[in-house]
Design a protein around this motif. Sequence first.
Motif, PDB file in Angstrom:
ATOM      1  N   ASN A   6      -7.710  -5.821 -10.813  1.00 58.51           N
ATOM      2  CA  ASN A   6      -7.793  -5.089  -9.657  1.00 58.51           C
ATOM      3  C   ASN A   6      -9.249  -5.077  -9.173  1.00 58.51           C
ATOM      4  O   ASN A   6      -9.799  -4.949  -7.750  1.00 58.51           O
ATOM      5  N   VAL A   7     -10.279  -4.751 -10.206  1.00 58.79           N
ATOM      6  CA  VAL A   7     -11.730  -4.767  -9.915  1.00 58.79           C
ATOM      7  C   VAL A   7     -12.129  -6.108  -9.369  1.00 58.79           C
ATOM      8  O   VAL A   7     -12.673  -6.008  -8.129  1.00 58.79           O
ATOM      9  N   VAL A  15     -11.314  -5.792  -0.520  1.00 61.33           N
ATOM     10  CA  VAL A  15     -11.955  -4.948   0.609  1.00 61.33           C
ATOM     11  C   VAL A  15     -11.785  -5.791   2.053  1.00 61.33           C
ATOM     12  O   VAL A  15     -11.176  -4.926   2.982  1.00 61.33           O
ATOM     13  N   TRP A  16     -12.089  -6.863   2.054  1.00 63.93           N
ATOM     14  CA  TRP A  16     -11.645  -7.628   3.394  1.00 63.93           C
ATOM     15  C   TRP A  16     -10.271  -7.565   3.965  1.00 63.93           C
ATOM     16  O   TRP A  16     -10.202  -7.468   5.081  1.00 63.93           O
ATOM     17  N   ALA A  20      -9.124  -5.859   7.271  1.00 65.63           N
ATOM     18  CA  ALA A  20      -7.850  -6.678   8.097  1.00 65.63           C
ATOM     19  C   ALA A  20      -6.842  -5.602   8.581  1.00 65.63           C
ATOM     20  O   ALA A  20      -6.360  -5.545   9.729  1.00 65.63           O
ATOM     21  N   TYR A  21      -6.181  -5.118   7.710  1.00 68.02           N
ATOM     22  CA  TYR A  21      -4.992  -4.497   7.801  1.00 68.02           C
ATOM     23  C   TYR A  21      -5.206  -3.066   8.456  1.00 68.02           C
ATOM     24  O   TYR A  21      -4.451  -2.657   9.336  1.00 68.02           O
ATOM     25  N   LEU A  49      -5.727  -3.298  -1.289  1.00 68.79           N
ATOM     26  CA  LEU A  49      -6.812  -3.057  -1.645  1.00 68.79           C
ATOM     27  C   LEU A  49      -6.943  -2.816  -3.281  1.00 68.79           C
ATOM     28  O   LEU A  49      -7.758  -3.294  -3.992  1.00 68.79           O
ATOM     29  N   TRP A  50      -5.491  -2.750  -3.949  1.00 68.57           N
ATOM     30  CA  TRP A  50      -5.485  -2.494  -5.322  1.00 68.57           C
ATOM     31  C   TRP A  50      -4.076  -3.014  -5.516  1.00 68.57           C
ATOM     32  O   TRP A  50      -3.119  -2.062  -6.005  1.00 68.57           O
ATOM     33  N   PRO A  51      -3.660  -4.295  -5.616  1.00 71.37           N
ATOM     34  CA  PRO A  51      -2.281  -4.723  -6.011  1.00 71.37           C
ATOM     35  C   PRO A  51      -1.823  -4.903  -7.303  1.00 71.37           C
ATOM     36  O   PRO A  51      -0.401  -4.563  -7.278  1.00 71.37           O
TER      37      PRO A  51
END
Length: 131
Positions: A6-7, A15-16, A20-21, A49-51
């Motif tokens: 995740n990091v 972040v990108w 966009a979402y 962001l954190w999947p």
Amino acid sequence: MNTLLNVLWFIFSGVWLALAYALAGVVFFVLIVTIPFGIAAFRLAGYALWPFGRTVVNDSRAGGWSVLGNIIWCLLAGLWLALIHVVCGIALCVTVIGIPLGIANFKMVPLALTPLGVRVVDEPRHYPVYR
């Protein structure tokens, strides 16, 4: 392991993708009729962001309207978001360390195309059983 992935994901593409979402969500909220699409976009921004450690499941409460909504979503924003996932996935697969992140990007393409009728939930934790 999920935290490390995740990091890395957050730094290299999370972040990108989340931006966009979120941008799609803001546009959908400005147009009053498309507020449900904006809600779905912000839900996916959090997932993008954190999947790792979370999964996507079908929502049993979703009806036939989600199919029509997914068609409209795909035409308005889904194709662009899916293209962003593909480009990020290809760029991440160039390095050995980025391959798992690239594969995760490719797995998110169907979700970018059809986000209605699904929920993001935490993956169940499997702990070893000691006897």
